[in-house]
Scaffold this motif. Structure first.
Motif, PDB file in Angstrom:
ATOM      1  N   ALA A 187       0.818  -1.208   0.000  1.00 18.55           N
ATOM      2  CA  ALA A 187       0.000   0.000   0.000  1.00 18.55           C
ATOM      3  C   ALA A 187       0.854   1.261   0.000  1.00 18.55           C
ATOM      4  N   GLU A 188       2.090   1.155   0.500  1.00 15.86           N
ATOM      5  CA  GLU A 188       2.984   2.313   0.510  1.00 15.86           C
ATOM      6  C   GLU A 188       3.282   2.826  -0.903  1.00 15.86           C
ATOM      7  N   LEU A 189       3.128   1.955  -1.895  1.00 18.81           N
ATOM      8  CA  LEU A 189       3.357   2.392  -3.269  1.00 18.81           C
ATOM      9  C   LEU A 189       2.357   3.468  -3.672  1.00 18.81           C
ATOM     10  N   ASP A 190       1.112   3.313  -3.259  1.00 15.61           N
ATOM     11  CA  ASP A 190       0.100   4.325  -3.568  1.00 15.61           C
ATOM     12  C   ASP A 190       0.450   5.659  -2.923  1.00 15.61           C
ATOM     13  N   GLN A 191       0.961   5.611  -1.694  1.00 22.66           N
ATOM     14  CA  GLN A 191       1.383   6.847  -1.026  1.00 22.66           C
ATOM     15  C   GLN A 191       2.563   7.484  -1.754  1.00 22.66           C
ATOM     16  N   LEU A 192       3.474   6.642  -2.215  1.00 16.68           N
ATOM     17  CA  LEU A 192       4.646   7.146  -2.932  1.00 16.68           C
ATOM     18  C   LEU A 192       4.241   7.830  -4.229  1.00 16.68           C
ATOM     19  N   LEU A 193       3.266   7.276  -4.907  1.00 12.83           N
ATOM     20  CA  LEU A 193       2.840   7.831  -6.188  1.00 12.83           C
ATOM     21  C   LEU A 193       2.081   9.142  -6.048  1.00 12.83           C
ATOM     22  N   LEU A 194       1.732   9.512  -4.816  1.00 13.88           N
ATOM     23  CA  LEU A 194       1.076  10.802  -4.588  1.00 13.88           C
ATOM     24  C   LEU A 194       2.069  11.957  -4.587  1.00 13.88           C
ATOM     25  N   LYS A 195       3.371  11.641  -4.573  1.00 13.74           N
ATOM     26  CA  LYS A 195       4.392  12.688  -4.571  1.00 13.74           C
ATOM     27  C   LYS A 195       4.278  13.534  -5.841  1.00 13.74           C
ATOM     28  N   LYS A 196       4.368  14.834  -5.659  1.00 10.65           N
ATOM     29  CA  LYS A 196       4.213  15.751  -6.790  1.00 10.65           C
ATOM     30  C   LYS A 196       5.287  15.536  -7.839  1.00 10.65           C
ATOM     31  N   SER A 197       6.484  15.158  -7.404  1.00  7.00           N
ATOM     32  CA  SER A 197       7.608  15.032  -8.337  1.00  7.00           C
ATOM     33  C   SER A 197       7.425  13.905  -9.352  1.00  7.00           C
ATOM     34  N   ILE A 198       6.528  12.952  -9.074  1.00  3.88           N
ATOM     35  CA  ILE A 198       6.321  11.836 -10.019  1.00  3.88           C
ATOM     36  C   ILE A 198       4.855  11.775 -10.466  1.00  3.88           C
ATOM     37  N   ARG A 199       4.193  12.927 -10.476  1.00  2.00           N
ATOM     38  CA  ARG A 199       2.784  12.963 -10.884  1.00  2.00           C
ATOM     39  C   ARG A 199       2.592  12.500 -12.326  1.00  2.00           C
ATOM     40  N   GLN A 200       3.606  12.728 -13.175  1.00  2.00           N
ATOM     41  CA  GLN A 200       3.490  12.292 -14.568  1.00  2.00           C
ATOM     42  C   GLN A 200       3.412  10.773 -14.667  1.00  2.00           C
ATOM     43  N   LEU A 201       4.169  10.081 -13.812  1.00  2.00           N
ATOM     44  CA  LEU A 201       4.101   8.629 -13.798  1.00  2.00           C
ATOM     45  C   LEU A 201       2.729   8.179 -13.317  1.00  2.00           C
ATOM     46  N   ARG A 202       2.232   8.810 -12.276  1.00  2.00           N
ATOM     47  CA  ARG A 202       0.925   8.431 -11.729  1.00  2.00           C
ATOM     48  C   ARG A 202      -0.170   8.555 -12.799  1.00  2.00           C
ATOM     49  N   GLN A 203      -0.083   9.596 -13.616  1.00  2.00           N
ATOM     50  CA  GLN A 203      -1.092   9.799 -14.651  1.00  2.00           C
ATOM     51  C   GLN A 203      -1.051   8.725 -15.734  1.00  2.00           C
TER      52      GLN A 203
END
Length: 303
Positions: A165-181
């Motif tokens: 579940a920590e991966l979801d928290q990590l993906l909330l970081k602004k610096s990697i928002r492009q990856l999340r999208q």
């Protein structure tokens, strides 16, 4: 060991991700279907998350074994790497030749050339990363850059992330928002309910050679489900210990008392056992509690 005592030909509850024991439960089947559909449709990023011990690594191995041609897989089990080391790990999986002095950009170019060549051969390259929550932010960004490698028609590389579940928290970081999208398909593995846990335990016992359907009575399954919270890894640990306890007493079945002893002996469940508040001088309370738990948790709702 208890193999001969219970009529088994192998240990049913090992912690290693053995695909022979893969149980086609709804939650794991749905996750596998999401993966296969997303990969067939050519999606760039796919994410599977779940609690510790939910079966992510086993599902990962199942995917590696079941993906048919023209899929070609690369697997990274330990992604706690710097960007350059990540590219080297990918190159190793793809069996690319490079020197230790190869610059990061040059190695990225080699990977790109390989992917282009694979595309001309109609090969579809899939990078599968386990324990993705351990990846540093800069490495996740380097991973995103890999998905920029594409033709006008298709992605040259598809990436599947398995993580806690920590991966979801990590993906909330602004610096990697492009990856999340870019993550278009995702699935969350859930704990097993009572009916699913019973099917899971019986399946593993059957694969191991057991022919006695009453080896785990309903009250014992309910106790296992309660103490484990429906987490497959904890189910394995507790059932193995309970079988050892039953074998030590020469019993032909695993009673809820043996499950209770297993819970007392396991760090991950000891606190839950104490919170229950039962003591051996009140065994009927435990039995009644397990019966009630089995009745209500037999619904389709997860625990």
């Amino acid at each position: 060991m208890y193999l001969q005592h219970f009529g088994l030909n192998q240990l049913p509850f090992n912690l290693t991700p053995d695909t022979e024991f893969f149980c086609d439960l709804p939650t794991h089947r749905e996750a596998l279907n999401v993966l296969l559909i997303a990969l067939q449709s050519g999606e760039g990023f796919i994410k599977i998350t779940g609690p510790v011990g939910a079966g992510k690594t086993l599902l990962c191995r199942k995917l590696l074994n079941d993906l048919p041609p023209p899929f070609v897989t690369a697997y990274i089990a330990n992604p706690h790497l710097a960007p350059a080391a990540l590219y080297q790990a990918i190159a190793d999986e793809l069996e690319l030749k490079y020197s230790l002095n190869t610059e990061q950009n040059q190695l990225l170019g080699q990977i790109n050339d390989y992917l282009l060549s694979a595309a001309t051969l109609q090969h579809r390259i899939v990078l599968i990363i386990d324990e993705a929550q351990a990846m540093p932010l800069e490495t996740l960004e380097a991973l995103r850059l890999l998905t920029n490698l594409e033709t006008e028609k298709q992605k040259l590389l598809q990436i599947v992330l398995f993580g806690q579940a920590e991966l979801d928290q990590l993906l909330l970081k602004k610096s990697i928002r492009q990856l999340r999208q870019r993550i278009t398909f995702s699935y969350i593995l859930k704990p097993l309910n009572y009916a699913q846990a019973r099917a899971y335990l019986q399946h593993r016992l059957q694969i191991a050679g057991n022919t006695h359907v009453d080896l785990l009575p309903a009250a014992s399954v309910a106790a296992l489900c309660f103490y484990s919270r429906g987490i497959p890894r904890l189910l394995n640990i507790l059932t193995h210990k309970a079988m050892l306890a039953a074998y030590g007493k020469g019993l032909g079945k695993i009673g809820w008392q043996q499950v209770q002893l297993a819970a007392q002996d396991t760090d991950a469940t000891r606190v839950r056992w104490r919170l229950l508040g039962f003591r051996p001088v009140f065994p009927w309370l435990m039995l009644l509690g397990c019966g009630i738990f089995a009745y209500f948790s037999s619904s389709s709702l997860p625990l």
